[in-house]
Each structure stands twice: as structure tokens, then as C-alpha cells.
Design a protein around this motif. Structure first.
Motif, short mmCIF file in Angstrom:
data_model
loop_
_atom_site.label_atom_id
_atom_site.label_comp_id
_atom_site.label_asym_id
_atom_site.label_seq_id
_atom_site.Cartn_x
_atom_site.Cartn_y
_atom_site.Cartn_z
N ILE A 1 74.08 24.70 54.57
CA ILE A 1 72.86 25.51 54.49
C ILE A 1 73.20 26.96 54.16
O ILE A 1 72.54 27.59 53.32
N LYS A 2 74.22 27.47 54.81
CA LYS A 2 74.60 28.87 54.59
C LYS A 2 75.00 29.11 53.13
O LYS A 2 74.56 30.08 52.50
N ASN A 3 75.79 28.20 52.57
CA ASN A 3 76.22 28.35 51.18
C ASN A 3 75.05 28.19 50.20
O ASN A 3 74.97 28.89 49.19
N GLU B 1 68.62 16.82 57.07
CA GLU B 1 67.38 16.25 57.59
C GLU B 1 66.23 17.23 57.37
O GLU B 1 66.40 18.45 57.40
N GLN B 2 65.03 16.66 57.19
CA GLN B 2 63.85 17.47 56.92
C GLN B 2 63.53 18.40 58.07
O GLN B 2 63.15 19.56 57.88
N LYS B 3 63.70 17.90 59.30
CA LYS B 3 63.36 18.74 60.46
C LYS B 3 64.28 19.95 60.57
O LYS B 3 63.87 21.02 61.03
N ILE B 4 65.53 19.78 60.13
CA ILE B 4 66.46 20.92 60.15
C ILE B 4 66.02 21.95 59.11
O ILE B 4 66.01 23.16 59.36
N ALA B 5 65.62 21.47 57.92
CA ALA B 5 65.14 22.37 56.89
C ALA B 5 63.89 23.11 57.34
O ALA B 5 63.75 24.32 57.11
N ASP B 6 62.99 22.39 58.01
CA ASP B 6 61.77 23.03 58.51
C ASP B 6 62.10 24.11 59.54
O ASP B 6 61.49 25.19 59.55
N ALA B 7 63.03 23.80 60.40
CA ALA B 7 63.41 24.76 61.45
C ALA B 7 63.98 26.04 60.82
O ALA B 7 63.64 27.16 61.21
N LEU C 1 67.72 21.23 49.55
CA LEU C 1 68.74 20.41 50.21
C LEU C 1 68.10 19.22 50.91
O LEU C 1 68.61 18.09 50.86
N ALA C 2 66.96 19.48 51.58
CA ALA C 2 66.26 18.39 52.27
C ALA C 2 65.70 17.40 51.26
O ALA C 2 65.76 16.18 51.47
N ASN C 3 65.15 17.89 50.16
CA ASN C 3 64.59 17.00 49.14
C ASN C 3 65.66 16.11 48.52
O ASN C 3 65.40 14.98 48.11
N GLU C 4 66.89 16.65 48.43
CA GLU C 4 68.00 15.87 47.88
C GLU C 4 68.64 14.95 48.91
O GLU C 4 69.58 14.21 48.59
N GLY C 5 68.15 15.03 50.17
CA GLY C 5 68.67 14.18 51.22
C GLY C 5 70.00 14.62 51.79
O GLY C 5 70.67 13.86 52.50
N LYS C 6 70.39 15.85 51.53
CA LYS C 6 71.68 16.34 52.04
C LYS C 6 71.57 16.82 53.48
O LYS C 6 72.59 16.91 54.18
N GLN D 1 79.25 21.28 59.56
CA GLN D 1 79.16 21.04 58.13
C GLN D 1 77.77 21.31 57.59
O GLN D 1 77.60 21.86 56.50
N THR D 2 76.75 20.88 58.38
CA THR D 2 75.37 21.12 57.97
C THR D 2 75.08 22.62 57.89
O THR D 2 74.47 23.11 56.94
N ASN D 3 75.53 23.34 58.94
CA ASN D 3 75.32 24.80 58.95
C ASN D 3 76.02 25.47 57.77
O ASN D 3 75.48 26.38 57.14
N HIS D 4 77.24 25.01 57.47
CA HIS D 4 78.00 25.57 56.35
C HIS D 4 77.30 25.28 55.03
O HIS D 4 77.22 26.14 54.14
#
Length: 663
Positions: A560-562, A488-494, A481-486, A555-558
């Protein structure tokens, strides 16, 4: 209180006999039940126990005969009416007359009327005893059907002849015309009363259903009280209560289409209740026989050994003559008992299959204690002869029938389990091919389908390995998701750090505890700072912008969850095979549970129900195609189809109960 205590002990003895039989099935269950009854007779309470024939016929035999009647096929009954009259009336009367004469020749001191009484006692065959003895034996179809029909209806013939013989002895007067009239009234009157009363009870039950009273607390007790009420009514009218309950049971069986108006839940509960009652009462019947035997034998102790041996010989002679009568009757096919000629072997099986049981014993024990103010003559001898005949009729077929007839084929559960697993896997594969189905709904149906398989054991080590791979797939989905820009990278890292640190099973318990302590301490220290930051944002950031920030965060949490859920399921689909199917399904179910905790609603329930019903259709298609291809037999095909129907009915019942809880 004493009745309840005795009934409890009888049921306990029945259960113990069933447990012993399960572990040692070489000996018929009947003999284990009689043995448990013999052990019960050692208890002080049962040493003076007296079997009340009227209560026994009302509370035990009537429900059993009613259940046998309602399990009788209506078409089979209609085609067997002539055979039933032949065996239950003509053969019963002929047997009683011939045995009465033979008994009088063997026992000249006993009046002829009492000899006819003992002949009537040993005439009725017992369907309960017959089914127990032949449970594991494959009898010829026409012979088995004839013996079952006979045992359902010839009790009334024996009881009527017995009552006529006793009345003739007590009054010293006998009228053939009067006796024949009473016999016809009792026999055909019982059938008529049972048919009419059964029809009325069916209509009452249908009316209760139409008024939405089809709850288990209404219909089930109503069904249980039906044979008792009809038995009492028929006896009050001077007709055979036993034949009445059999006829009523057949009416119930014929009218099953009406009774299907009841809900699935009530039908299942009713059938299960009758199954339990029938099993327990069948056992109680023979436990009672075991309890009664020592008392019968004890009564013979005052008599000489010579007289006792003479009575045993007379009982053996009566039994052999009865076998000869039955053999000749069936072999010559008198009155066209069978539609085709009967061989010597089939005639012998029919003769031996005339098993006697507790109805015979109940009739013997119903001989009055006194007559004209005096002790009833020859009562002990008549009961002793009847008991010996019962034992012979149980022992002889137990020994000879397995020699004359093959054993029933033991079902190969391995083949059934194999094809049922393939059937379920086929349905699951078809569900997975549908791109319009959501992953959550798909997993729900897959979980339900997998529950059809017998093998539910899960390898914990295998689950841990699969769980580790699934977590890695979930993390990779977030990274993509982060690589596709959907996101932020820091959220993906967290998210990645939290998933790996919290869930990795390779982290030792010490490191895990240190992490939890460190995390909670930091959380406690930062709590006040977080409150201050939130307050500052509230004071400095406009409300509209705050709402937008919170919306984007949700929306971001949703998202990521999906993504994590989809990544996990894609990984599970890739690695699933026959060896790890149970573990994969376990992991899939846990992910689906977490994912679907807050998403279930009426719309998703409808979608899942539709998909599950469609899956059952896939299973039916698999069975039909496999049978057409010649891979499975007709018997296995029917068995698989029956399992699908049962599973679908159970699911519909569960779904209906859920709807009631939500209403």
C-alpha cells in the motif's frame, strides 16, 4: 587591548561603508571608506591615533600583496616580466629623480635629499586603490594589465629610494654606487627570497596534505601566516619584504596544481577565508586613510594660510608633472612597455591610472620625528604634500576615467536564470526517462537539481491544492489495488477513510478537533480490549501462524505504501509545469522524505550519487548543444558551465562531509 579595540572599530567602519555602497553605488567604495574613517576620527580614541608604518606594512599590506600575487596568472606573469621591470624599476626611478628635482625647484628651502624623499613617497602606485577606482570601468586590456603589474612591484622601488634619501640627509653623505647596490639587493633580493621561501612553504603545505593534515584548522592558518613570515624574513635579510610576499604569492599561484591535493572542503574554506580577509583589509586601508587625514590637516593649522596654499599648489604641480612623465613614458613606449603602439587616449588613461594610496601615506608617516636630537625638519610639510597628492590621485581618475572609458556591462541575470532553469529542467526530464531508476532515488536527484534554480519561493495556496490532488491520487492507487485483488477491500476502505478524514484540508478546525478527541477517546477505551485480544491470539493461535499473519500484514502495508507513493508521483509528474514547478517539487520532496526515512543505506547513497553526477553531465550537454545552436553567447555558456562546476563541487564537499560523519 587598545589594538584589538581599534581594529574592531576599523572593521565595523569598513562593513558600514560596504553597506552604504551597496545601496548607493554611484560613488566609488573608496570614498565611503575614507568618509567612515573621517567619522571615526571624531571619536576621542582616534583623535590621537598614530599609524605605525611597520605594523601596517606587516599586518595589512603584506597579506594584501600576497593575495594579489597568488591571484596573478602564472602565464601572464611570465609574459609580463619585461613590462614589470620597465614600469616598476625604470619608470619608478625616472619619476623619483625628475620629481625630486621639480620639488626642489618649487621648494628651494627644503634640502635636495628631502625633495628626493618626497618624490620617492609619491612614486609607488597602489593596486588596492586602483582596483577600487576602476571596479565598474572597462579599461583597455593591455593598459589594465600594465597598471596592475606596476602597482604590484613598484612599492619596493619607492621604499628603497626613500630610505636612501633619508640616509643621505641624516648622514650628509651619498654614494651613487652604494645606493645602486642597495637598490639592486633590495629589489632583486626580495624577489629571490620570496621565490625561494614561497617554494619552501608550498612544499611544506604539500607535505602536510600528504600526511592527512589537510584540515581547515591546519592549512588555513598556515596559509594566512605565510606572507607575514616571509615579509619578516626578507626584511631581516635586508631585502624588500613587499616584493618577497608578492613573489611568494605568485609561486603559490603557479603551484596551484600541487595545492589541489587538499580536500575540496579545505580549498573552499581557504579561498573563502582569503576573500574575506582581502575585502576587510582593503576597506581598513582606506578607513585608516580617513582617520589619518584630520590629523595631517590639524598639523598645518599653526602655519599661515599663505604657506598652506603654497603647499597645496606645490602638491598639485608635483602631481601634474608626474602625470606628464607617465603620459610621455607610455605614449613614446619607452623601453617597449607595450607590444604595440599606444594611442594618446591609452597613454592618458595610463597616466591617470597611477593611483596612490596608503603605502604612500605609510611611507610619509614613517619620516622620523627627530634627527640629531632635534625635530625632523619639514616633516609636517612633506606629509601634507604627500596627502594632497594621494587625494588628487583618487579624485582625478574618479572623475575622468568614466569619461574616457565605458562602464562595464551589467550582467543580465535574467537571461542567465532563464537558461539555467531550462538546463535544470532538461536534466530532470532526462532523469525521468530512465525506467531503471527508483522513484525515491529519482526524486532525491530532482530535488537536488531544483535547488540550483534561484526562484525558491513557494505559493502556499498552490501547495495546498496540489497536496489535495496528490492525496486523492494516493487513495485511488489503494482502491486500484483492491480492484486488482492484491489487497482486501475492507483494508482499502480503511486506508481511504483515514487518508480522507485525517488529511483533507477542507475539514474545518472544529470538526477536526472533534474527530481527534473522538478518535483518542475510542483508542483509550479500546486499549484494554486490544491487549486482551492480543493475549487471546497469543494463547490460541500457534506461533508459526502468528508470524505468517504479521508477515502478510507487513507485506500488505509495504504494498500500500509503495502504491500510494507511486500514485502520488505519477500525479505530480502529470500536472507539473513551469508555473507550479516549485510547489510540485515541495510536495514531491515531502512525500519522498516520508517514504525514504527508513530506506536510506550505503547502496542507495551510491545509486543517488551516480545518478546526480549523470545529471550534471546532462546539464553540461545541454549547455554545449545550446551554444552550438547559437542560442547563447560564449560568455553565458562559460557562466553556466562554471555554475555546474560550482554546484558539483559543493555537492562533493557535502557528500565528503557526510562520509566523515558516518565514519
Amino acid at each position: 587591548m587598545l589594538v584589538l579595540y581599534s581594529l574592531t572599530l576599523l572593521i565595523v567602519a569598513t562593513i558600514i561603508a560596504n553597506i552604504i555602497y551597496t545601496n548607493f553605488p554611484a560613488i566609488p567604495l573608496t570614498f565611503y571608506q575614507i568618509g567612515c574613517g573621517l567619522l571615526l576620527s571624531l571619536l576621542p580614541f582616534f583623535q590621537n591615533y598614530s599609524l605605525e608604518p611597520e605594523i601596517f606594512m606587516l599586518m595589512v599590506i603584506a597579506p594584501l600583496m600576497f593575495n594579489d600575487g597568488q591571484n596573478t596568472s602564472g602565464d601572464h606573469f611570465r609574459h609580463s616580466i619585461r613590462q614589470i621591470l620597465n614600469l616598476a624599476v625604470f619608470l619608478a626611478v625616472a619619476t623619483a629623480v625628475i620629481i625630486g628635482v621639480v620639488a626642489h625647484l618649487l621648494l628651494p628651502l627644503i634640502p635636495l635629499a628631502l625633495c628626493f624623499a618626497v618624490a620617492a613617497i609619491v612614486t609607488p602606485t597602489d593596486s588596492v586603490a586602483f582596483q577600487s577606482i576602476t571596479k565598474d570601468i572597462k579599461l583597455p586590456t593591455q593598459i589594465s594589465g600594465a597598471l596592475e603589474n606596476e602597482s604590484l612591484f613598484n612599492d619596493a622601488s619607492g621604499i628603497v629610494i626613500f630610505n636612501l634619501a633619508l640616509a643621505s640627509f641624516i648622514t650628509g653623505d651619498f654614494s651613487f654606487t652604494e645606493g645602486l647596490t642597495r637598490f639592486l639587493i633590495s629589489f632583486f633580493g626580495g624577489l629571490l627570497v620570496g621565490a625561494i621561501a614561497g617554494s619552501i612553504f608550498v612544499k611544506i603545505q604539500t607535505a602536510l596534505v600528504n600526511k592527512s593534515m589537510d584540515t581547515a584548522s591546519v592549512i588555513v592558518p598556515f596559509s594566512i601566516m605565510t606572507p607575514i613570515a616571509i615579509y619578516l624574513l626578507s626584511e631581516e635579510l635586508g631585502c624588500s619584504g613587499i616584493l618577497a610576499v608578492v613573489a611568494a604569492g605568485i609561486i603559490y599561484g603557479i603551484n596551484q596544481s600541487r595545492l589541489k591535493l587538499t580536500s575540496t572542503n579545505v580549498r573552499l574554506v581557504t579561498n573563502a577565508t582569503w576573500g574575506i580577509i582581502s575585502s576587510l583589509l582593503n576597506g581598513v586601508v582606506f578607513v585608516l586613510l580617513g582617520v589619518t587625514l584630520p590629523k595631517v590637516i590639524k598639523r598645518m593649522i599653526p602655519y599661515s594660510n599663505t604657506l598652506t596654499l603654497q603647499l597645496v599648489f606645490d602638491a598639485l604641480a608635483i602631481y601634474l608633472v608626474m602625470l606628464a612623465i607617465r603620459f610621455i613614458w607610455m605614449r613614446l613606449n619607452l623601453f617597449h612597455v607595450q607590444t604595440k603602439d599606444v594611442t594618446n587616449k591609452e597613454a592618458l588613461i595610463s597616466a591617470i591610472g597611477g593611483v596612490h594610496g596608503t603605502i604612500t601615506l605609510a611611507m610619509a608617516l614613517s619620516i622620523p620625528l627627530t634627527s640629531m636630537g632635534q625635530a625632523f625638519p619639514f616633516r609636517d610639510q612633506l606629509i601634507f604634500i604627500s596627502t594632497i597628492v594621494i587625494l588628487l590621485s583618487l579624485i582625478v581618475p574618479t572623475i575622468l576615467l568614466p569619461i574616457l572609458c565605458p562602464k562595464k556591462e551589467v550582467q543580465d541575470n535574467g537571461e542567465f536564470d532563464k537558461y539555467r532553469a531550462e538546463m535544470v529542467n532538461y536534466a530532470i526530464a532526462q532523469v525521468k526517462l530512465d525506467p531503471t531508476v527508483s522513484i525515491l532515488d529519482r526524486n532525491y536527484v530532482i530535488d537536488m537539481l531544483n535547488s540550483q534554480k534561484n526562484n525558491t519561493e513557494v505559493d502556499r495556496k498552490q501547495v495546498q491544492e496540489i497536496m489535495t490532488g496528490t492525496q486523492q491520487a494516493s487513495v485511488q492507487a489503494v482502491v486500484e489495488l483492491a480492484n486488482e485483488g492484491k489487497i482486501e477491500q475492507k483494508i482499502a476502505d480503511a486506508f481511504s477513510r483515514r487518508m480522507i478524514t485525517n488529511s483533507n484540508s477542507n475539514i474545518g478546525i472544529t470538526k477536526r478537533l472533534k474527530y481527534i478527541f473522538k478518535y483518542q477517546s475510542r483508542r483509550f477505551r479500546n486499549r484494554k480490549k486490544v491487549v486482551k485480544v492480543k493475549q487471546r491470539i497469543k494463547n490460541t493461535v500457534p506461533q508459526q501462524k502468528r508470524q505468517q499473519v504479521f508477515k502478510e500484514r507487513r507485506q500488505t502495508n509495504h504494498l500500500i505504501k509503495n502504491a500510494m507513493f507511486k500514485g502520488a508521483n505519477d500525479y505530480l509528474d502529470q500536472i507539473e509545469n513551469d508555473q507550479n514547478s516549485n510547489a510540485v517539487n515541495f510536495v514531491r520532496s515531502s512525500y519522498s522524505f516520508r517514504q525514504g526515512r527508513s530506506t536510506t543505506n550505503a547502496e542507495t547513497d551510491t545509486a543517488r550519487n551516480t545518478l546526480l553526477i549523470k545529471s550534471f553531465q546532462f546539464e553540461c550537454s545541454y549547455v554545449a548543444d545550446t551554444f552550438k545552436a547559437g542560442k547563447i553567447s560564449r560568455s553565458l555558456s562559460d557562466q553556466l558551465s562554471q555554475s555546474i562546476s560550482t554546484d558539483q563541487m559543493a555537492y562533493m564537499e557535502q557528500d565528503a562531509n557526510s562520509d566523515l560523519l558516518l565514519a
